[in-house]
Design an enzyme around this catalytic site. Structure first.
Site, PDB file in Angstrom:
ATOM      1  N   GLU A  99       0.819  -1.199   0.000  1.00 47.35           N
ATOM      2  CA  GLU A  99       0.000   0.000   0.000  1.00 47.35           C
ATOM      3  C   GLU A  99       0.856   1.254   0.000  1.00 47.35           C
ATOM      4  OE1 GLU A  99      -1.742  -1.360   3.829  1.00 47.35           O
ATOM      5  OE2 GLU A  99      -1.735   0.775   4.268  1.00 47.35           O
ATOM      6  N   CYS A 120       3.759   8.452   0.739  1.00 49.25           N
ATOM      7  CA  CYS A 120       4.430   7.486   1.605  1.00 49.25           C
ATOM      8  C   CYS A 120       4.546   6.161   0.846  1.00 49.25           C
ATOM      9  CB  CYS A 120       3.563   7.345   2.858  1.00 49.25           C
ATOM     10  SG  CYS A 120       4.129   6.118   3.996  1.00 49.25           S
ATOM     11  N   CYS A 127       7.277  -7.198   6.335  1.00 52.59           N
ATOM     12  CA  CYS A 127       8.505  -6.701   6.960  1.00 52.59           C
ATOM     13  C   CYS A 127       9.022  -7.762   7.923  1.00 52.59           C
ATOM     14  CB  CYS A 127       8.239  -5.399   7.711  1.00 52.59           C
ATOM     15  SG  CYS A 127       9.733  -4.718   8.462  1.00 52.59           S
ATOM     16  N   CYS A 131       8.287  -5.336  14.628  1.00 53.36           N
ATOM     17  CA  CYS A 131       7.988  -4.415  15.732  1.00 53.36           C
ATOM     18  C   CYS A 131       6.589  -4.767  16.238  1.00 53.36           C
ATOM     19  CB  CYS A 131       8.067  -2.973  15.257  1.00 53.36           C
ATOM     20  SG  CYS A 131       9.690  -2.586  14.594  1.00 53.36           S
ATOM     21  N   CYS A 134       3.229  -2.927  14.996  1.00 52.18           N
ATOM     22  CA  CYS A 134       3.107  -2.528  13.587  1.00 52.18           C
ATOM     23  C   CYS A 134       2.384  -3.568  12.739  1.00 52.18           C
ATOM     24  CB  CYS A 134       4.509  -2.271  13.031  1.00 52.18           C
ATOM     25  SG  CYS A 134       4.516  -1.901  11.267  1.00 52.18           S
ATOM     26  N   GLY A 174       7.474  -2.127   5.113  1.00 50.40           N
ATOM     27  CA  GLY A 174       8.835  -2.632   4.924  1.00 50.40           C
ATOM     28  C   GLY A 174       9.900  -1.738   5.531  1.00 50.40           C
ATOM     29  N   GLU A 175      11.096  -2.291   5.601  1.00 46.27           N
ATOM     30  CA  GLU A 175      12.236  -1.557   6.144  1.00 46.27           C
ATOM     31  C   GLU A 175      13.127  -1.147   4.963  1.00 46.27           C
ATOM     32  OE1 GLU A 175      13.602  -0.141   8.957  1.00 46.27           O
ATOM     33  OE2 GLU A 175      15.205   0.231   7.538  1.00 46.27           O
ATOM     34  N   SER A 206      12.889   6.486   6.340  1.00 38.52           N
ATOM     35  CA  SER A 206      12.655   6.162   7.753  1.00 38.52           C
ATOM     36  C   SER A 206      13.167   4.756   8.026  1.00 38.52           C
ATOM     37  CB  SER A 206      11.152   6.239   8.036  1.00 38.52           C
ATOM     38  OG  SER A 206      10.875   5.800   9.348  1.00 38.52           O
ATOM     39  N   SER A 229      12.865   5.588  13.564  1.00 43.98           N
ATOM     40  CA  SER A 229      11.737   5.123  14.377  1.00 43.98           C
ATOM     41  C   SER A 229      12.293   4.756  15.736  1.00 43.98           C
ATOM     42  CB  SER A 229      11.083   3.904  13.723  1.00 43.98           C
ATOM     43  OG  SER A 229      10.406   4.299  12.566  1.00 43.98           O
ATOM     44  N   LEU A 230      12.142   5.644  16.678  1.00 43.14           N
ATOM     45  CA  LEU A 230      12.782   5.437  17.981  1.00 43.14           C
ATOM     46  C   LEU A 230      11.835   4.674  18.925  1.00 43.14           C
ATOM     47  CD1 LEU A 230      15.606   6.201  18.923  1.00 43.14           C
ATOM     48  CD2 LEU A 230      14.616   8.133  20.118  1.00 43.14           C
ATOM     49  N   ASN A 305      -1.833   4.565  16.300  1.00 43.13           N
ATOM     50  CA  ASN A 305      -3.037   4.161  15.573  1.00 43.13           C
ATOM     51  C   ASN A 305      -3.342   2.719  15.925  1.00 43.13           C
ATOM     52  OD1 ASN A 305      -4.108   6.096  13.568  1.00 43.13           O
ATOM     53  ND2 ASN A 305      -1.989   6.110  12.869  1.00 43.13           N
ATOM     54  N   CYS A 348       0.759   2.675   7.931  1.00 42.45           N
ATOM     55  CA  CYS A 348       0.905   1.799   6.782  1.00 42.45           C
ATOM     56  C   CYS A 348       0.824   0.328   7.156  1.00 42.45           C
ATOM     57  CB  CYS A 348       2.206   2.087   6.082  1.00 42.45           C
ATOM     58  SG  CYS A 348       1.887   2.639   4.436  1.00 42.45           S
TER      59      CYS A 348
HETATM   60  N1  SAH Z   1      10.417   0.297   8.589  1.00 46.39           N
HETATM   61  C1  SAH Z   1      10.599   1.692   8.620  1.00 46.39           C
HETATM   62  C2  SAH Z   1       9.652   2.468   7.756  1.00 46.39           C
HETATM   63  C3  SAH Z   1       8.206   2.034   7.778  1.00 46.39           C
HETATM   64  S1  SAH Z   1       7.299   2.289   9.263  1.00 46.39           S
HETATM   65  C4  SAH Z   1      10.557   2.199  10.037  1.00 46.39           C
HETATM   66  O1  SAH Z   1      10.192   1.436  10.929  1.00 46.39           O
HETATM   67  O2  SAH Z   1      10.915   3.347  10.246  1.00 46.39           O
HETATM   68  C5  SAH Z   1       6.873   3.995   9.200  1.00 46.39           C
HETATM   69  C6  SAH Z   1       6.494   4.579  10.541  1.00 46.39           C
HETATM   70  O3  SAH Z   1       5.167   4.183  10.940  1.00 46.39           O
HETATM   71  C7  SAH Z   1       7.434   4.106  11.638  1.00 46.39           C
HETATM   72  O4  SAH Z   1       7.853   5.156  12.454  1.00 46.39           O
HETATM   73  C8  SAH Z   1       6.558   3.144  12.359  1.00 46.39           C
HETATM   74  O5  SAH Z   1       7.043   2.915  13.618  1.00 46.39           O
HETATM   75  C9  SAH Z   1       5.208   3.830  12.285  1.00 46.39           C
HETATM   76  N2  SAH Z   1       4.087   2.978  12.689  1.00 46.39           N
HETATM   77  C10 SAH Z   1       3.971   1.637  12.551  1.00 46.39           C
HETATM   78  N3  SAH Z   1       2.819   1.208  13.077  1.00 46.39           N
HETATM   79  C11 SAH Z   1       2.172   2.297  13.571  1.00 46.39           C
HETATM   80  C12 SAH Z   1       0.932   2.502  14.248  1.00 46.39           C
HETATM   81  N4  SAH Z   1       0.134   1.500  14.498  1.00 46.39           N
HETATM   82  N5  SAH Z   1       0.617   3.776  14.623  1.00 46.39           N
HETATM   83  C13 SAH Z   1       1.416   4.804  14.336  1.00 46.39           C
HETATM   84  N6  SAH Z   1       2.596   4.677  13.692  1.00 46.39           N
HETATM   85  C14 SAH Z   1       2.981   3.435  13.318  1.00 46.39           C
HETATM   86 FE1  SF4 Z   2       8.979  -3.115   9.907  1.00 42.36          FE
HETATM   87 FE2  SF4 Z   2       9.096  -0.472  10.354  1.00 42.36          FE
HETATM   88 FE3  SF4 Z   2       6.864  -1.893  10.964  1.00 42.36          FE
HETATM   89 FE4  SF4 Z   2       9.080  -2.212  12.400  1.00 42.36          FE
HETATM   90  S1  SF4 Z   2       7.864  -0.308  12.227  1.00 42.36           S
HETATM   91  S2  SF4 Z   2       7.763  -3.880  11.622  1.00 42.36           S
HETATM   92  S3  SF4 Z   2      10.671  -2.012  10.835  1.00 42.36           S
HETATM   93  S4  SF4 Z   2       7.700  -1.549   8.930  1.00 42.36           S
END
Ligand code: SAH
Ligand code: SF4
Length: 368
Positions: A99, A120, A127, A131, A134, A174-175, A206, A229-230, A305, A348
């Protein structure tokens, strides 16, 4: 639509950079400027068939046709409307799904220009990093996207929405740094004047924190922006929600970030999702401010979210505000993300997840 096992083996023409097309032209005993002509048809005139490339010889058009695909991604679902966040679910040629999200002017996302059209992009199907909060990682990793599949997201969304995208964030599924070579190739095509023409300063990558790759990116001659993504400001909190922190802990990550800032003379952004009773305490706010101050990083707070099937919650408005104020009081440039698109699950990976779990849709599309 092609189904699994019927995947056309021809590569997408959108995988090719200028030098790649010049090399191809040389094998056909054609002058190098043919490459520029082809690229003009693809990226300026946006044709949908090789046959339309009318200043090329019939023979050359036929050769392109027999070797490459020029076939747009198929959009199978769309949510949102013109002045809101719009999500697009695409079927790829092997019947996997990704997406992309188009965000109209988004003041809380990196700057305040109101004519921003941020797109985006996804870089992988699924992925591998898992995490815990996610949606993209929930079903694991399927494959890397090819450079062309990344580029086609931009082309297709511009065609579907009638909008000109001027800001790219690699924050979809994805990463990005785990698909490093294809990411760099797609960035080359997106920024090149012969390609889509969006400057590197309007492209943000990111990452969840692949420290060696952050250093690699710092060594590239590219001024792209970096977001981390901290989501946790101490190792113990971060590693409960992000398994990657066991491989590259905060010290290793911060060193890589410092190297990036030093090489690029840029400020980076820390993204920090606020999850109730996980990482939203004042101790984390103070530690977050400490980490951000050291690197002069900006902090982007994102109220979580909710994801179907996961029990994490977003904190109350009061708790969000308290956290935000504590970070700012720590001397840090922090924003709290305006909740564009929360109603349509802007994070996403969610549209894909929902769609995969929707039995009627899954049955008719043989989803993977
Ligand atoms: N893998 C990369 C890029 C994709 S994620 C990364 O982790 O940075 C893009 C952003 O969306 C990241 O900061 C991720 O932590 C955040 N994200 C993932 N799930 C989310 C959620 N449920 N609510 C808000 N942000 C979220
Ligand atoms: Fe993958 Fe980024 Fe989601 Fe972590 S936050 S599972 S690295 S897409």
């Amino acid at each position: 639509m092609l189904h699994v096992g019927q995947m056309d083996k021809k590569p997408s023409v959108f995988n090719l950079t200028l030098s790649g097309l010049e090399a191809w032209a040389a094998t056909r005993k054609e002058p190098p400027y043919r490459a520029k002509q082809v690229l003009q048809w693809l990226y300026q005139k946006r044709v949908s068939r090789f046959a339309e490339m009318s200043d090329l010889s019939g023979r050359l058009r036929a050769e392109l046709e027999s070797e490459f695909l020029l076939e747009p991604l198929e959009c199978v679902r769309k949510t949102g409307s013109r002045d809101t966040t719009q999500k697009f679910l695409f079927a790829l040629r092997d019947n996997t799904f990704i997406e992309s999200v188009l965000i109209p002017a988004s003041p809380a996302l990196y700057g305040s220009a109101s004519d921003r059209k941020t797109l985006c992009l996804s870089t992988q199907v699924g992925c591998a990093y898992g995490c815990r909060f996610c949606a993209s990682g929930l079903e694991g990793w399927t494959r890397n996207l090819e450079p062309g599949e990344i580029v086609e997201q931009v082309l297709r969304i511009e065609a579907l929405s009638g909008e000109k995208v001027n800001n790219i964030v690699f924050m979809g599924m994805g990463e990005p740094l785990a698909n490093y070579d294809n990411l760099l190739k797609s960035v080359e095509i997106i920024r090149a004047p012969w390609g889509i023409g969006i400057g590197a300063r309007h492209i943000t990558v990111s990452t969840s924190g692949l420290a060696p790759r952050i250093r690699g990116l710092a060594d590239q001659p590219l001024q792209i922006r970096l977001a981390i993504s901290l989501h946790g400001a101490t190792d113990d909190v971060r590693q409960t929600i992000m398994p990657i922190n066991r491989k590259f802990n905060l010290a290793a990550l911060m060193e890589a970030c410092a190297y990036y800032c030093e090489k690029k003379h840029q400020r980076i952004t820390f993204e920090y999702i606020l999850i109730e009773n996980v990482n939203d305490g004042l101790d984390q706010a103070l530690q977050l401010a400490r980490l951000a101050r050291r690197l002069e990083a900006k902090v982007n707070l994102i109220p979580y979210n909710t994801v179907q099937g996961l029990s994490w919650k977003r904190p109350s408005q009061t708790r969000q505000q308290t956290f935000y104020r504590a970070v700012r009081k720590g001397g840090v440039d922090a924003t709290i993300r305006l909740e564009k698109g929360h109603d349509i699950d802007a994070a996403c990976g969610q549209l894909r997840l929902q769609t995969m779990r929707d039995k009627n849709f899954a049955g008719s599309h043989n989803l993977r």
